[in-house]
Design a protein around this motif. Structure first.
Motif, PDB file in Angstrom:
ATOM      1  N   ILE A 218       0.853  -1.191   0.000  1.00 33.98           N
ATOM      2  CA  ILE A 218       0.000   0.000   0.000  1.00 33.98           C
ATOM      3  C   ILE A 218       0.889   1.241   0.000  1.00 33.98           C
ATOM      4  CG2 ILE A 218      -1.660   1.327   1.377  1.00 33.98           C
ATOM      5  CD1 ILE A 218      -2.811  -1.366   2.305  1.00 33.98           C
ATOM      6  N   ALA A 219       0.555   2.165  -0.893  1.00 29.74           N
ATOM      7  CA  ALA A 219       1.266   3.448  -0.918  1.00 29.74           C
ATOM      8  C   ALA A 219       0.270   4.560  -0.639  1.00 29.74           C
ATOM      9  CB  ALA A 219       1.922   3.654  -2.283  1.00 29.74           C
ATOM     10  N   LEU A 220       0.648   5.512   0.178  1.00 33.74           N
ATOM     11  CA  LEU A 220      -0.179   6.700   0.394  1.00 33.74           C
ATOM     12  C   LEU A 220       0.485   7.853  -0.347  1.00 33.74           C
ATOM     13  CD1 LEU A 220      -1.960   7.955   3.562  1.00 33.74           C
ATOM     14  CD2 LEU A 220      -0.594   9.534   2.188  1.00 33.74           C
ATOM     15  N   VAL A 221      -0.277   8.477  -1.250  1.00 35.74           N
ATOM     16  CA  VAL A 221       0.258   9.585  -2.050  1.00 35.74           C
ATOM     17  C   VAL A 221      -0.536  10.844  -1.718  1.00 35.74           C
ATOM     18  CG1 VAL A 221       0.676  10.440  -4.396  1.00 35.74           C
ATOM     19  CG2 VAL A 221       0.835   7.972  -3.933  1.00 35.74           C
ATOM     20  N   THR A 222       0.145  11.905  -1.292  1.00 33.43           N
ATOM     21  CA  THR A 222      -0.567  13.167  -1.039  1.00 33.43           C
ATOM     22  C   THR A 222      -0.552  14.018  -2.308  1.00 33.43           C
ATOM     23  OG1 THR A 222       1.404  14.349  -0.235  1.00 33.43           O
ATOM     24  CG2 THR A 222       0.108  13.128   1.405  1.00 33.43           C
ATOM     25  N   GLY A 223      -1.550  14.888  -2.411  1.00 30.64           N
ATOM     26  CA  GLY A 223      -1.686  15.702  -3.620  1.00 30.64           C
ATOM     27  C   GLY A 223      -1.927  14.820  -4.827  1.00 30.64           C
ATOM     28  N   ALA A 224      -2.720  13.761  -4.628  1.00 29.15           N
ATOM     29  CA  ALA A 224      -2.837  12.700  -5.637  1.00 29.15           C
ATOM     30  C   ALA A 224      -3.774  13.043  -6.793  1.00 29.15           C
ATOM     31  CB  ALA A 224      -3.332  11.417  -4.963  1.00 29.15           C
ATOM     32  N   SER A 225      -4.527  14.140  -6.654  1.00 32.02           N
ATOM     33  CA  SER A 225      -5.586  14.371  -7.637  1.00 32.02           C
ATOM     34  C   SER A 225      -5.097  14.972  -8.947  1.00 32.02           C
ATOM     35  CB  SER A 225      -6.659  15.274  -7.020  1.00 32.02           C
ATOM     36  OG  SER A 225      -6.100  16.524  -6.727  1.00 32.02           O
ATOM     37  N   ALA A 226      -3.879  15.469  -9.003  1.00 28.70           N
ATOM     38  CA  ALA A 226      -3.404  16.139 -10.221  1.00 28.70           C
ATOM     39  C   ALA A 226      -1.876  16.099 -10.277  1.00 28.70           C
ATOM     40  CB  ALA A 226      -3.877  17.595 -10.233  1.00 28.70           C
ATOM     41  N   GLY A 227      -1.344  16.496 -11.417  1.00 24.18           N
ATOM     42  CA  GLY A 227       0.094  16.701 -11.562  1.00 24.18           C
ATOM     43  C   GLY A 227       0.950  15.504 -11.177  1.00 24.18           C
TER      44      GLY A 227
ATOM     45  N   ASP B  75       2.556  -0.598 -11.067  1.00 27.27           N
ATOM     46  CA  ASP B  75       3.628  -1.382 -10.441  1.00 27.27           C
ATOM     47  C   ASP B  75       3.080  -2.427  -9.467  1.00 27.27           C
ATOM     48  OD1 ASP B  75       5.379   0.210 -11.826  1.00 27.27           O
ATOM     49  OD2 ASP B  75       6.036   1.384 -10.107  1.00 27.27           O
ATOM     50  N   GLY B  76       1.774  -2.388  -9.206  1.00 28.60           N
ATOM     51  CA  GLY B  76       1.166  -3.399  -8.336  1.00 28.60           C
ATOM     52  C   GLY B  76       0.821  -2.920  -6.948  1.00 28.60           C
ATOM     53  N   TYR B  77       0.895  -1.603  -6.721  1.00 27.84           N
ATOM     54  CA  TYR B  77       0.527  -1.063  -5.403  1.00 27.84           C
ATOM     55  C   TYR B  77      -0.951  -0.691  -5.358  1.00 27.84           C
ATOM     56  CZ  TYR B  77       5.339  -0.854  -3.924  1.00 27.84           C
ATOM     57  OH  TYR B  77       6.601  -1.210  -3.546  1.00 27.84           O
ATOM     58  N   LYS B  78      -1.514  -0.766  -4.167  1.00 22.93           N
ATOM     59  CA  LYS B  78      -2.813  -0.156  -3.913  1.00 22.93           C
ATOM     60  C   LYS B  78      -2.518   1.212  -3.321  1.00 22.93           C
ATOM     61  CE  LYS B  78      -5.625  -4.188  -3.505  1.00 22.93           C
ATOM     62  NZ  LYS B  78      -6.873  -4.695  -2.944  1.00 22.93           N
ATOM     63  N   ILE B  79      -3.335   2.204  -3.696  1.00 28.11           N
ATOM     64  CA  ILE B  79      -2.992   3.584  -3.337  1.00 28.11           C
ATOM     65  C   ILE B  79      -4.062   4.230  -2.470  1.00 28.11           C
ATOM     66  CG2 ILE B  79      -2.339   5.862  -4.252  1.00 28.11           C
ATOM     67  CD1 ILE B  79      -0.520   3.647  -5.322  1.00 28.11           C
ATOM     68  N   ILE B  80      -3.626   4.795  -1.365  1.00 29.67           N
ATOM     69  CA  ILE B  80      -4.486   5.716  -0.617  1.00 29.67           C
ATOM     70  C   ILE B  80      -4.205   7.082  -1.231  1.00 29.67           C
ATOM     71  CG2 ILE B  80      -5.012   6.713   1.634  1.00 29.67           C
ATOM     72  CD1 ILE B  80      -3.694   4.098   2.825  1.00 29.67           C
ATOM     73  N   ALA B  81      -5.179   7.580  -1.976  1.00 32.33           N
ATOM     74  CA  ALA B  81      -4.989   8.820  -2.732  1.00 32.33           C
ATOM     75  C   ALA B  81      -5.550   9.973  -1.906  1.00 32.33           C
ATOM     76  CB  ALA B  81      -5.696   8.724  -4.074  1.00 32.33           C
ATOM     77  N   VAL B  82      -4.655  10.836  -1.446  1.00 35.41           N
ATOM     78  CA  VAL B  82      -5.040  11.943  -0.563  1.00 35.41           C
ATOM     79  C   VAL B  82      -5.018  13.255  -1.339  1.00 35.41           C
ATOM     80  CG1 VAL B  82      -4.337  13.266   1.484  1.00 35.41           C
ATOM     81  CG2 VAL B  82      -4.117  10.773   1.480  1.00 35.41           C
ATOM     82  N   ALA B  83      -6.090  14.014  -1.238  1.00 38.93           N
ATOM     83  CA  ALA B  83      -6.136  15.345  -1.855  1.00 38.93           C
ATOM     84  C   ALA B  83      -7.298  16.122  -1.261  1.00 38.93           C
ATOM     85  CB  ALA B  83      -6.281  15.229  -3.368  1.00 38.93           C
ATOM     86  N   ARG B  84      -7.343  17.401  -1.597  1.00 39.77           N
ATOM     87  CA  ARG B  84      -8.444  18.229  -1.093  1.00 39.77           C
ATOM     88  C   ARG B  84      -9.680  18.122  -1.973  1.00 39.77           C
ATOM     89  NH1 ARG B  84      -6.059  23.922  -1.426  1.00 39.77           N
ATOM     90  NH2 ARG B  84      -5.125  22.782  -3.127  1.00 39.77           N
ATOM     91  N   ARG B  85      -9.438  17.928  -3.299  1.00 43.47           N
ATOM     92  CA  ARG B  85     -10.552  18.011  -4.250  1.00 43.47           C
ATOM     93  C   ARG B  85     -11.244  16.663  -4.443  1.00 43.47           C
ATOM     94  NH1 ARG B  85      -7.261  21.433  -8.708  1.00 43.47           N
ATOM     95  NH2 ARG B  85      -5.661  19.956  -8.062  1.00 43.47           N
ATOM     96  N   LYS B  86     -12.447  16.558  -3.845  1.00 43.03           N
ATOM     97  CA  LYS B  86     -13.178  15.294  -3.810  1.00 43.03           C
ATOM     98  C   LYS B  86     -13.511  14.788  -5.226  1.00 43.03           C
ATOM     99  CE  LYS B  86     -17.005  13.337  -1.193  1.00 43.03           C
ATOM    100  NZ  LYS B  86     -18.270  13.203  -1.892  1.00 43.03           N
TER     101      LYS B  86
ATOM    102  N   ASP C  23       3.000   0.908   3.206  1.00 43.50           N
ATOM    103  CA  ASP C  23       4.389   0.515   2.922  1.00 43.50           C
ATOM    104  C   ASP C  23       5.197   1.682   2.357  1.00 43.50           C
ATOM    105  OD1 ASP C  23       4.141  -2.472   3.323  1.00 43.50           O
ATOM    106  OD2 ASP C  23       2.561  -2.118   1.849  1.00 43.50           O
ATOM    107  N   VAL C  24       4.521   2.528   1.578  1.00 42.52           N
ATOM    108  CA  VAL C  24       5.222   3.639   0.926  1.00 42.52           C
ATOM    109  C   VAL C  24       4.426   4.916   1.176  1.00 42.52           C
ATOM    110  CG1 VAL C  24       6.061   4.577  -1.276  1.00 42.52           C
ATOM    111  CG2 VAL C  24       6.037   2.091  -0.921  1.00 42.52           C
ATOM    112  N   LEU C  25       5.104   5.928   1.691  1.00 39.06           N
ATOM    113  CA  LEU C  25       4.473   7.249   1.837  1.00 39.06           C
ATOM    114  C   LEU C  25       5.126   8.180   0.822  1.00 39.06           C
ATOM    115  CD1 LEU C  25       2.938   9.603   3.207  1.00 39.06           C
ATOM    116  CD2 LEU C  25       4.793   9.705   4.896  1.00 39.06           C
ATOM    117  N   VAL C  26       4.321   8.778  -0.049  1.00 35.64           N
ATOM    118  CA  VAL C  26       4.871   9.762  -0.988  1.00 35.64           C
ATOM    119  C   VAL C  26       4.345  11.137  -0.590  1.00 35.64           C
ATOM    120  CG1 VAL C  26       5.185  10.444  -3.387  1.00 35.64           C
ATOM    121  CG2 VAL C  26       4.899   8.017  -2.840  1.00 35.64           C
ATOM    122  N   ASN C  27       5.222  11.916   0.038  1.00 39.07           N
ATOM    123  CA  ASN C  27       4.889  13.285   0.449  1.00 39.07           C
ATOM    124  C   ASN C  27       5.025  14.189  -0.770  1.00 39.07           C
ATOM    125  OD1 ASN C  27       4.423  13.050   3.298  1.00 39.07           O
ATOM    126  ND2 ASN C  27       6.636  12.745   3.585  1.00 39.07           N
TER     127      ASN C  27
END
Ligand code: 8X3
Length: 253
Positions: free
Chosen positions: A6-15, A27-38, A80-84
Motif C-alpha cells: 500500500i502506498a499513500l500519495v498526497t496531492g494525488a488528484s493532479a500533476g 507497479d502493483g501497489y494499492k494507493i491511498i490517494a489523498v487530496a483536497r478536491r473530492k 508501505d510507501v508514503l509519498v509526500n
C-alpha cells in the motif's frame, strides 16, 4: 499482478501526484490517494476502483490528520510507501514585496503538513519493520533564484528533514528518499504560483521540461530497488536546464 503493498500519495488528484498514483498502480501497489478536491479523487478511484482508496484531506489541517489516518479501513492501514508529494509555490515576488499569507501557506503545506503526516505514518512502518518514505523536494531547495525565497527555503527544509529522518532511522529497514526536480511542465504548478495562465505557459516556452511522468518513473525505480538499497536524494533537471551561476550586481554606470 502481485500485490506489492500500500502506498499513500498526497496531492494525488493532479500533476505529479496523479502520475505517481497511476504509475504505482501499474507497479502493483494499492494507493491511498489523498487530496483536497473530492471530485478529482472520485475520478481516480473510478479509473481503478479496487486499487485506489480516496481520502479527502487538507495538508494544512493537521488537527484531523491523525484521526483520518488511524481510522482508515483495516485493510488500508498497513502503509508501505508514503509519498509526500503535496506542496506548492506561491509567487515569485522579491523580498520585501511579498505576501506573508503566501509564505504561511507554503510553510503550512510544504513543511508542517509533511512532517506531521510523516510522524503519524512512521510508527506503523517501524512496527511492521517495512517502509519507504519519499518526499518531493526541489532544486529550489539547493539553488537560490530571485523570488524563490520561502518556497526554496521550504524545500531546503524538506531535503534536510529527509536526511535527518534517515539518520534517526539508522538501524531500521525504513528507506528515505528526497526527489528534487527542476523545471517540470504540464502541471498546475506555475498556474498556481503565478495566478496567470499566460505567464505560466511562458515559463516553459522554448524548453523541453521534465514531465510528471518522468518524476513518477523515477519514484517507481527508487521504490522497486532491492530492500537494502536506499537512494538518499535525486536531483533531476531537464537537459535544457543547468544550476544557476552566482549573481553579481555591478554598480558601474
Ligand atoms: C520546482 C522547480 O525551478 O520552479 O520546484 O523551483 S523550480
Amino acid at each position: 499482478m502481485t500485490h506489492k503493498g500500500i502506498a499513500l500519495v498526497t496531492g494525488a488528484s493532479a500533476g505529479f501526484g496523479k502520475a505517481i498514483t497511476y504509475q504505482l498502480v501499474q507497479d502493483g501497489y494499492k494507493i491511498i490517494a489523498v487530496a483536497r478536491r473530492k471530485e478529482k479523487l472520485e475520478q481516480l478511484s473510478h479509473d481503478f476502483p479496487d486499487q485506489i482508496y480516496p481520502v479527502v484531506m487538507d495538508m494544512t489541517d493537521t488537527r484531523n490528520m491523525e484521526t483520518t489516518i488511524h481510522t482508515l479501513p483495516p485493510e488500508w492501514q498497513e502503509i508501505d510507501v508514503l509519498v509526500n508529494n503535496a506542496g506548492l509555490a506561491l509567487g515569485v515576488d522579491r523580498i520585501p514585496n511579498i505576501s506573508l499569507s503566501n509564505w504561511d501557506q507554503m510553510i503550512k503545506t510544504n513543511v508542517i503538513g509533511l512532517i506531521h503526516l510523516t510522524q503519524i505514518i512512521i510508527g506503523g512502518m517501524l512496527d511492521r519493520k517495512k517502509g519507504h518514505i519519499i518526499s518531493l523536494g526541489s532544486i529550489a531547495g539547493t539553488y537560490p533564484y530571485p523570488g524563490g525565497n520561502v518556497y526554496g527555503a521550504t524545500k531546503a527544509f524538506v531535503a534536510q528533514f529527509m536526511l535527518n529522518l534517515k539518520t534517526d532511522l539508522i538501524g531500521t529497514p525504513i528507506r528515505v528518499t528526497n526527489i528534487e526536480p527542476g523545471l517540470c511542465g504540464g502541471t498546475e504548478f506555475s498556474d498556481i504560483r503565478l495566478k496567470d495562465h499566460e505567464k505560466a505557459q511562458a515559463v516553459y516556452e522554448g524548453t523541453t521540461p521534465l514531465t510528471a511522468d518522468d518524476i513518477a518513473k523515477t519514484i517507481s525505480w527508487v521504490v522497486g530497488l532491492p530492500a537494502h538499497v536506499n537512494i538518499n536524494r535525486i536531483e533531476m533537471m531537464p537537459v535544457c536546464q543547468a544550476p544557476a551561476g552566482v549573481a553579481v550586481f555591478k554598480s558601474i554606470k
